[in-house]
Design an enzyme around this catalytic site. Structure first.
Site, PDB file in Angstrom:
ATOM      1  N   CYS A  99      30.927  71.138  44.806  1.00  0.00           N
ATOM      2  CA  CYS A  99      30.700  72.520  44.741  1.00  0.00           C
ATOM      3  C   CYS A  99      29.646  72.923  43.641  1.00  0.00           C
ATOM      4  O   CYS A  99      29.075  73.686  43.800  1.00  0.00           O
ATOM      5  CB  CYS A  99      32.306  73.023  44.057  1.00  0.00           C
ATOM      6  SG  CYS A  99      32.323  75.112  44.063  1.00  0.00           S
ATOM      7  N   CYS A 198      40.324  75.806  41.581  1.00  0.00           N
ATOM      8  CA  CYS A 198      40.607  77.165  42.000  1.00  0.00           C
ATOM      9  C   CYS A 198      41.435  77.111  43.281  1.00  0.00           C
ATOM     10  O   CYS A 198      42.034  77.967  43.402  1.00  0.00           O
ATOM     11  CB  CYS A 198      39.125  77.956  42.344  1.00  0.00           C
ATOM     12  SG  CYS A 198      38.044  76.678  43.329  1.00  0.00           S
TER      13      CYS A 198
END
Length: 355
Positions: A99, A198
């Site tokens: 990410c 997340c």
């Protein structure tokens, strides 16, 4: 970092205390700061709806512009699809390093350059960057606060990204960050720290997230000889080294030592069989040094919280290396990152291969 009048920097704001404080520090140092928040996915979570509101408030507090960039499709392709494919194949992918490079730092720097005419970005990560004139390379180094050091997740950053990035919190402890945030009277000064990915925050658990995309399929839990010891409710619910939640009665503790997605089997064994003396790593990024042509000695972490251990790193073809540990290591997990260091300097890292 010396104060530089009117130099511009784009700060990635997640709505947390770290990125908020990074923006305030840079502004105090004389930078013209622009806030940038990436919209990664729908739903709750530190990086999304709640985070965007807090990030907007911080920009208002600091009197800076705030840009929100919708990269949900990039996040879907590079993180969600990547995770689902990995778990479906019986590996345990690490989304954070993937990410950082492909979803956060790369798109942030591209947006800053192309849309704002700014060539520097900053984040609230705990890490340091130095330039080595002798080798003409940027080096990634551990943060002063070793407990918060995030270099393990940043090993995949390219030289271009390191050259364009500033880490204002690299010399700061977490406690100092909160003190600075309080001094600036930032709304996020006492905001609780995110404890999970997340995706977990948004879905409740990794299991719940994965069950949205992978249909649980019951199968057998077996030992290394193939003897059936129990039943599982989906290979993607397990990871290498796992001991709890197996539902097996045995004379000694059993650990997951293999995941066979093709046969839909979870393989278990004792702790000794869950240790390895070596492993291979793919998709290697040599960070602070050029790729060596001969084996080197280093210290490696095979998990974020694992203690660095002595290792010989042997370069192979096609961006791969073999890691030979001085002492066998427990729970070497395919899909996770292995990152090797020389002291505080990140030499390189990559993704542990499935044997």
């Amino acid at each position: 970092m010396e104060a530089t009048s009117m130099k511009k920097v784009v700060v990635g704001l997640s709505g947390g205390v770290d990125s908020s404080t990074a923006a305030a520090i840079l502004q105090q140092q004389g930078y013209e700061v622009v806030g940038l928040t990436l919209w990664l996915m729908k739903g709750k979570g530190q990086c999304c709806s709640e985070g965007m509101i807090d990030a907007a408030y911080i920009c208002e507090q600091l009197g800076i512009a705030h840009h929100v960039v919708d990269i949900r499709e990039v996040f879907q392709a590079n993180i969600i699809d990547y995770l689902v494919a990995g778990y479906s194949a019986g590996i345990t992918p690490l989304p954070c390093s993937q990410c950082n490079k492909t979803v956060k730092f790369g798109p942030m720097l591209d947006y800053a350059r192309e849309h704002l005419g700014i060539d520097k970005i900053a984040t609230g990560h705990y890490a340091r960057i130095a330039y080595d004139a002798a080798t003409n390379r940027y080096q990634l180094r551990r943060a002063v606060d070793r407990n918060k050091d995030q270099t393990y997740f940043l090993y995949d950053l390219s030289q271009d990204l390191l050259a364009g990035t500033v880490f204002p919190l690299g010399e700061t402890t977490k406690a100092q960050t909160r003190q600075i945030a309080a001094q600036f009277d930032l709304k996020t000064a006492n905001k609780p720290e995110s404890q999970d990915l997340c995706l977990i925050e948004a879905n409740g658990s990794m299991r719940q997230f994965l069950d949205k995309y992978i249909t649980p399929k019951k199968g057998e839990i077996v030992d290394a000889t193939g003897k059936v010891l129990g039943q599982h409710d989906g290979v993607h619910h397990y990871t290498i080294g796992q001991r709890k939640g197996l539902g097996i009665a045995a004379a000694e503790p059993l650990y997951v030592i293999g995941l066979d997605a093709v046969m839909n089997r979870v393989i278990v064994g004792d702790r000794t069989s869950a240790t390895q003396s070596e492993c291979t790593v793919q998709r290697v990024n040599w960070v602070s040094i050029a790729e060596p042509t001969a084996p080197i000695r280093a210290e490696v972490q095979v998990r974020y919280r694992s203690h660095p251990v002595a290792v010989t790193v042997i370069p192979l073809e096609n961006s791969r290396v073999k890691l030979v540990f001085d002492e066998p290591q427990f729970s070497i997990t395919p899909g996770q990152a292995a990152v090797w260091y020389d002291g505080d300097t990140v030499l390189g890292g990559g993704v542990i291969e499935k044997q």
